[in-house]
Design a protein around this motif. Sequence first.
Motif, PDB file in Angstrom:
ATOM      1  N   ASP A  65       0.852  -1.180   0.000  1.00 38.86           N
ATOM      2  CA  ASP A  65       0.000   0.000   0.000  1.00 38.86           C
ATOM      3  C   ASP A  65       0.893   1.237   0.000  1.00 38.86           C
ATOM      4  OD1 ASP A  65      -1.769   1.999   0.387  1.00 38.86           O
ATOM      5  OD2 ASP A  65      -2.522   1.323   2.326  1.00 38.86           O
ATOM      6  N   PRO A  67       1.607   5.375  -0.815  1.00 39.08           N
ATOM      7  CA  PRO A  67       0.725   6.538  -0.702  1.00 39.08           C
ATOM      8  C   PRO A  67      -0.005   6.854  -2.010  1.00 39.08           C
ATOM      9  CG  PRO A  67       2.855   7.005   0.269  1.00 39.08           C
ATOM     10  CD  PRO A  67       2.974   5.664  -0.370  1.00 39.08           C
ATOM     11  N   LYS A  93      -6.066   3.804  -6.308  1.00 38.30           N
ATOM     12  CA  LYS A  93      -6.405   3.745  -4.887  1.00 38.30           C
ATOM     13  C   LYS A  93      -7.911   3.582  -4.647  1.00 38.30           C
ATOM     14  CE  LYS A  93      -3.094   4.246  -1.833  1.00 38.30           C
ATOM     15  NZ  LYS A  93      -2.923   3.855  -0.466  1.00 38.30           N
ATOM     16  N   ARG A 144      -3.899  -2.255   5.029  1.00 42.51           N
ATOM     17  CA  ARG A 144      -3.927  -0.896   4.480  1.00 42.51           C
ATOM     18  C   ARG A 144      -3.404   0.070   5.528  1.00 42.51           C
ATOM     19  NH1 ARG A 144      -9.386   0.030   0.889  1.00 42.51           N
ATOM     20  NH2 ARG A 144      -8.901  -1.560  -0.673  1.00 42.51           N
ATOM     21  N   LYS A 145      -2.712   1.091   5.049  1.00 40.26           N
ATOM     22  CA  LYS A 145      -2.097   2.036   5.987  1.00 40.26           C
ATOM     23  C   LYS A 145      -3.145   2.867   6.728  1.00 40.26           C
ATOM     24  CE  LYS A 145       2.229   1.088   5.303  1.00 40.26           C
ATOM     25  NZ  LYS A 145       3.121   0.609   6.353  1.00 40.26           N
ATOM     26  N   ASP A 146      -4.327   3.035   6.125  1.00 36.34           N
ATOM     27  CA  ASP A 146      -5.345   3.860   6.793  1.00 36.34           C
ATOM     28  C   ASP A 146      -6.269   3.018   7.676  1.00 36.34           C
ATOM     29  OD1 ASP A 146      -6.745   2.512   4.901  1.00 36.34           O
ATOM     30  OD2 ASP A 146      -7.427   4.273   3.787  1.00 36.34           O
ATOM     31  N   LYS A 148      -7.879   1.481  10.775  1.00 39.45           N
ATOM     32  CA  LYS A 148      -7.943   1.812  12.203  1.00 39.45           C
ATOM     33  C   LYS A 148      -8.663   0.677  12.919  1.00 39.45           C
ATOM     34  CE  LYS A 148      -6.400   6.187  12.597  1.00 39.45           C
ATOM     35  NZ  LYS A 148      -5.673   6.107  11.305  1.00 39.45           N
TER      36      LYS A 148
END
Lengths: 149, 367
Positions: A65, A67, A93, A144-146, A148
């Motif tokens: 993943d 940016p 993306k 995924r970096k986003d 949560k």
Amino acid sequence: MDKIVNREALVGELNKKFGDCAEIFEDNTNQSIKVKPEKIVEVMQEIRENPDYDFKVLMNLSSVDYPENFTVVYHLNSLTYYHKLTVKVELDKAKPQVPSITSLWIAANVQEREVYDLMGIEFTGHPNLKRILLSDDFDGHPLRKDFKN
Amino acid sequence: MLKTQELTLNMGPQHPSTHGVFRCVLKLEGEYIRECVNHTGYLHRGLEKLAEARTYSQFIPYNGRLDYVSGMLNELSYVQTVEKLMGITEEIPERAQYLRIILGELQRLASHAIYVGTFALDMAGFTPFMYAFRDRDRMLDLIEAASGQRLMPNYMRIGGVAADLDEEWFKELEILMNDMPACIDEYDGILTGNEIMRARTIGVAPVSAEMALSYGFTGPNLRASGFDYDLRRDEPYGIYDRFKFDVPVRKDGDTYDRYCIRVAEMRESVKIIKQAMKDIPEGPIMAKVPKVIKPPVGEAFHRIENSKGHLGFHIVSDGSTKPYRTRIYSPCFVNLGFLPTTAKGLHLMDLVVALASIDIVLGEVDR
């Protein structure tokens, strides 16, 4: 060190055969090429069947993943020449989609399911694209970096 | 007329023959399997995600939790990938290289001993299990003496190994290595020639060479199907190019061949350890590696010949102290993909043997 295939010749051959579909990808490994997502199955089949390249082994199928995009990474190996190639596919993306290569390697089946499960990339044409490690009702894609918790 | 009803049987996740928390749902017609669906993920701990929140060195102990019967080899694969990423592959001291080989092969012996023991156990033969575990315990004692732990050694370091080993340790190792050929002969005597064992395994669940490549088989399973391909010999990593050993290959790719490969490989591992013990030089065990490990921006993919197949790591670095992405290519996870197709038409009791023959460890399947 890994044996490296002549990428200029390979990319030239692929572009001649399938139209503008591949280019050399510059990174620290010097063994990567970038392929357009819609052409991935044809390209993989060609480099697998072509006796000059003979990439019969799918060493690894993973995803990163970044940016700016999602990248699906295929590591290939040849059992006759022992040379290596990294095929990269860059995906949008917003809607990451790439054709499945399960028709070429059964090994890709579980690995694509895993990438779908953890990274949320959709493999079109996959026979059974379901979560494989997480439970079916899990929300989101943890690699995924986003993501949560 | 008797009516045969299709029966759906849930095998696992708590089933002794699934070697961990693996579950497969079987559709049975009598005792024959019509359909098999794999379910994995019961032991998923998210190691790839955890790696992103750890520094490079902090992730080394987690590798023991992958394939928990071959911890040393997992760590070796990981540290070599980071070394490749940092470009210090050539700087590892000689003594450390030899120690890596010795402990790696010792771990392979221990892993294959488990294989031989549990393989017999899955066919209801309890005695061979005792023979194999008797020898495995001696190997684990040595691993414990070297690293402090039996199963999760945390012994490899980026740039070398954690601790040097003394004369006493090598003496113990020599005694074990001198005993091993006779122990392996015992496995052969009690299992390989055993009539029940042969009847249960020969011709069961064969995998052709072509299918083995498609299934993504690596390591012993691939060699059982006829491919003469061993990373240690063909694409040597570390200092494997200095040792003389044979690569056992079989033709039929059935359950029996997959078992025979393991036993033959144990003999080769003993050979490698004996050569390494003879040649090991004195010297430092750690390269000069910075305290804070910050590999340059880039990526590396490296794999080694693990006891189950090729264990690979794909690490992407963004130049910081933590990896941007760590991908673990697990041979067990991919090998397991052969089950749904192979199980069709198989007898239920043969499924257990076929599953045991490809040697899965669920810690590595689920990661």
